[in-house]
Motif scaffolding. Structure first.
Motif, PDB file in Angstrom:
ATOM      1  N   LYS A  11       1.063  -1.371  -0.491  1.00 34.74           N
ATOM      2  CA  LYS A  11       0.332  -0.033  -0.116  1.00 34.74           C
ATOM      3  C   LYS A  11       0.938   1.074  -0.166  1.00 34.74           C
ATOM      4  O   LYS A  11       2.291   1.577   0.396  1.00 34.74           O
ATOM      5  CB  LYS A  11      -0.758   0.091   1.053  1.00 34.74           C
ATOM      6  CG  LYS A  11      -1.696  -0.665   1.906  1.00 34.74           C
ATOM      7  CD  LYS A  11      -2.698  -0.825   2.808  1.00 34.74           C
ATOM      8  CE  LYS A  11      -1.714  -0.856   4.247  1.00 34.74           C
ATOM      9  NZ  LYS A  11      -2.778  -1.131   5.499  1.00 34.74           N
ATOM     10  N   LYS A  15      -4.147   3.309  -0.142  1.00 33.12           N
ATOM     11  CA  LYS A  15      -3.860   2.884  -1.097  1.00 33.12           C
ATOM     12  C   LYS A  15      -3.134   1.282  -1.900  1.00 33.12           C
ATOM     13  O   LYS A  15      -2.178   1.880  -1.753  1.00 33.12           O
ATOM     14  CB  LYS A  15      -4.207   4.250  -2.818  1.00 33.12           C
ATOM     15  CG  LYS A  15      -4.863   5.646  -2.866  1.00 33.12           C
ATOM     16  CD  LYS A  15      -4.855   6.192  -4.084  1.00 33.12           C
ATOM     17  CE  LYS A  15      -4.546   4.807  -5.483  1.00 33.12           C
ATOM     18  NZ  LYS A  15      -3.903   6.181  -6.397  1.00 33.12           N
ATOM     19  N   GLN A  49      -9.680  -1.991   0.754  1.00 33.62           N
ATOM     20  CA  GLN A  49      -8.629  -2.596   0.190  1.00 33.62           C
ATOM     21  C   GLN A  49      -8.872  -3.537  -0.539  1.00 33.62           C
ATOM     22  O   GLN A  49      -8.012  -4.334  -1.571  1.00 33.62           O
ATOM     23  CB  GLN A  49      -7.389  -2.320   0.655  1.00 33.62           C
ATOM     24  CG  GLN A  49      -7.415  -0.732   0.332  1.00 33.62           C
ATOM     25  CD  GLN A  49      -6.600  -0.691   2.564  1.00 33.62           C
ATOM     26  OE1 GLN A  49      -6.333  -1.417   3.151  1.00 33.62           O
ATOM     27  NE2 GLN A  49      -5.726   0.637   2.364  1.00 33.62           N
ATOM     28  N   GLN A  52     -11.202  -4.275  -3.519  1.00 32.15           N
ATOM     29  CA  GLN A  52     -10.316  -4.125  -4.853  1.00 32.15           C
ATOM     30  C   GLN A  52      -8.938  -4.991  -4.988  1.00 32.15           C
ATOM     31  O   GLN A  52      -8.353  -5.479  -5.939  1.00 32.15           O
ATOM     32  CB  GLN A  52      -9.028  -3.184  -4.423  1.00 32.15           C
ATOM     33  CG  GLN A  52      -9.271  -1.455  -5.521  1.00 32.15           C
ATOM     34  CD  GLN A  52      -8.104  -0.780  -4.836  1.00 32.15           C
ATOM     35  OE1 GLN A  52      -7.802  -0.329  -4.001  1.00 32.15           O
ATOM     36  NE2 GLN A  52      -7.915  -0.242  -6.057  1.00 32.15           N
TER      37      GLN A  52
END
Ligand code: FAD
Length: 324
Positions: A11, A15, A49, A52
């Motif tokens: 990360k 993000k 996350q 994702q």
């Protein structure tokens, strides 16, 4: 036995790093019909996350949520990654060729007694075999490698494997595991954000880089302005860092960061071999230099012979007017 591919997630702030998504894309290309992609997360990950990771291809997410893993240290990450690989027994292990990846991968490979193909820039398939391409001699040549026996372990250079579009319908359940940390010789007391905050230089699609020709810190303010207009990051030559025009964290080259953006604009940089080693694989290079004989022009796609203090402000103005 079903094929298993383990991807170490990284990360940057809140993000996922682009290189994690690129590694998942590479994993998808290598995945056989009954294969599984397992994303490994060290430290705390949010639901978003985890989702994702699934959208970009993870079939399973494993989280080692020990609080001490929220900050990277070589010892703790090596211990945990080694244990997970022993437990999961993946056929293929992928991670980014980032600061963390460069530190971890050789240690873990040595502990496991397996080989490592580092700094991979492309993955191809020949007769059903995976062929990894990696630069050698500071990017002057490329080497093709394949694994003959045992596990495949590779680090992927950021910005080289094109990311696939996410499948927003995909979800995955996270499995939380507990791991043991046997060694930790480092205590991190504080993390100080340096000049590269914002876009991560190694992952930036546009890099505006300055050299000694920028004359001072004021010159770098100009570059920052151009980077802001274009949505890029600022880099530098060692000449500029040595002269204290900017922080060493911006240094690109043999002893600095390696970047492969879509666009690299070299401003007042001569193009010494040690600098070129860090940026020559950029997809497009524009050089601005007042010396028409400067070596940087020999690797540039476009060259502007001129004074950076005239050309850069003109570019800022032109790009601003295009964006308006
Ligand atoms: P210079 O070579 O001094 O070039 C400045 C350029 O600016 C010149 O071409 C000049 O024509 C131009 N210029 C001046 N004024 C203007 C103006 N107003 N408008 C337009 N152009 C102008 N270097 C790195 O960058 N990265 C590394 O990782 C690195 N590692 C190294 C490792 C080792 C072991 C060694 C020995 C060296 C390393 N170096 C590295 C240093 C490298 O050899 C060069 O010294 C350095 O890259 C030069 O930086 P520069 O191009 O900014 O400066």
């Amino acid at each position: 036995m079903n094929q298993k591919i383990l991807v170490l997630s990284e990360k940057h702030g809140s993000k996922l790093k682009n290189v994690t998504i690129e590694a998942l894309t590479a994993a998808k290309q290598m995945k056989k019909q009954a294969g599984r992609i397992v994303a490994l997360c060290l430290g705390t990950y949010t639901e978003d996350q985890i989702k994702q990771l699934a959208e970009y291809g993870a079939d399973q997410v494993i989280i080692a949520e020990d609080e001490s893993l929220n900050v990277f240290t070589t010892d703790t990450y090596t211990d945990v990654l080694y244990q997970v690989i022993k437990e999961e027994n993946p056929d293929i292990i992928l991670m980014g060729h980032t600061g963390e990846g460069k530190d971890l991968a050789p240690r873990v490979a040595a502990r496991l007694g397996i080989g490592l193909i580092s700094d991979v820039t492309a993955i191809n398939f020949e007769n059903g075999e995976i062929i990894f391409t990696r630069p050698i001699y500071s990017g002057k040549a490329f080497q093709k490698k394949k694994v003959i026996e045992g596990k495949t372990f590779a680090t992927i250079r950021p910005n080289n494997i094109p990311m696939e579009e996410p499948d927003l319908t995909r979800t995955v359940d996270a499995t939380y595991i507990s791991t043991k940390i046997y060694h930790n010789r480092i205590n991190v007391n504080e993390i100080v954000q340096k000049a590269t905050e914002g876009i991560d230089l190694s992952e930036a699609k546009i890099v505006i880089s300055g050299g000694r020709g920028m004359k001072g810190q004021e010159g770098f303010i100009l570059l920052k302005e151009l980077a802001t207009v274009l949505g890029g990051a600022v880099g530098a030559s060692r000449g500029a860092c040595d002269a204290d025009y900017c922080d060493y964290s911006l240094q690109i080259g043999q002893t600095g960061k390696i970047v492969t953006p879509d666009l690299y604009i070299a401003c007042g940089i001569s193009g010494a071999i040690q600098h070129v080693a860090g940026m020559s694989n950029s997809k497009m290079i524009i050089a601005i230099n007042k010396d028409s004989e400067a070596p940087i022009f020999s690797i540039a796609d476009y060259g502007i012979v001129g004074d950076v203090f005239e050309v850069v402000p003109a570019l800022i103005e032109a790009f601003r007017s295009v964006k308006m």
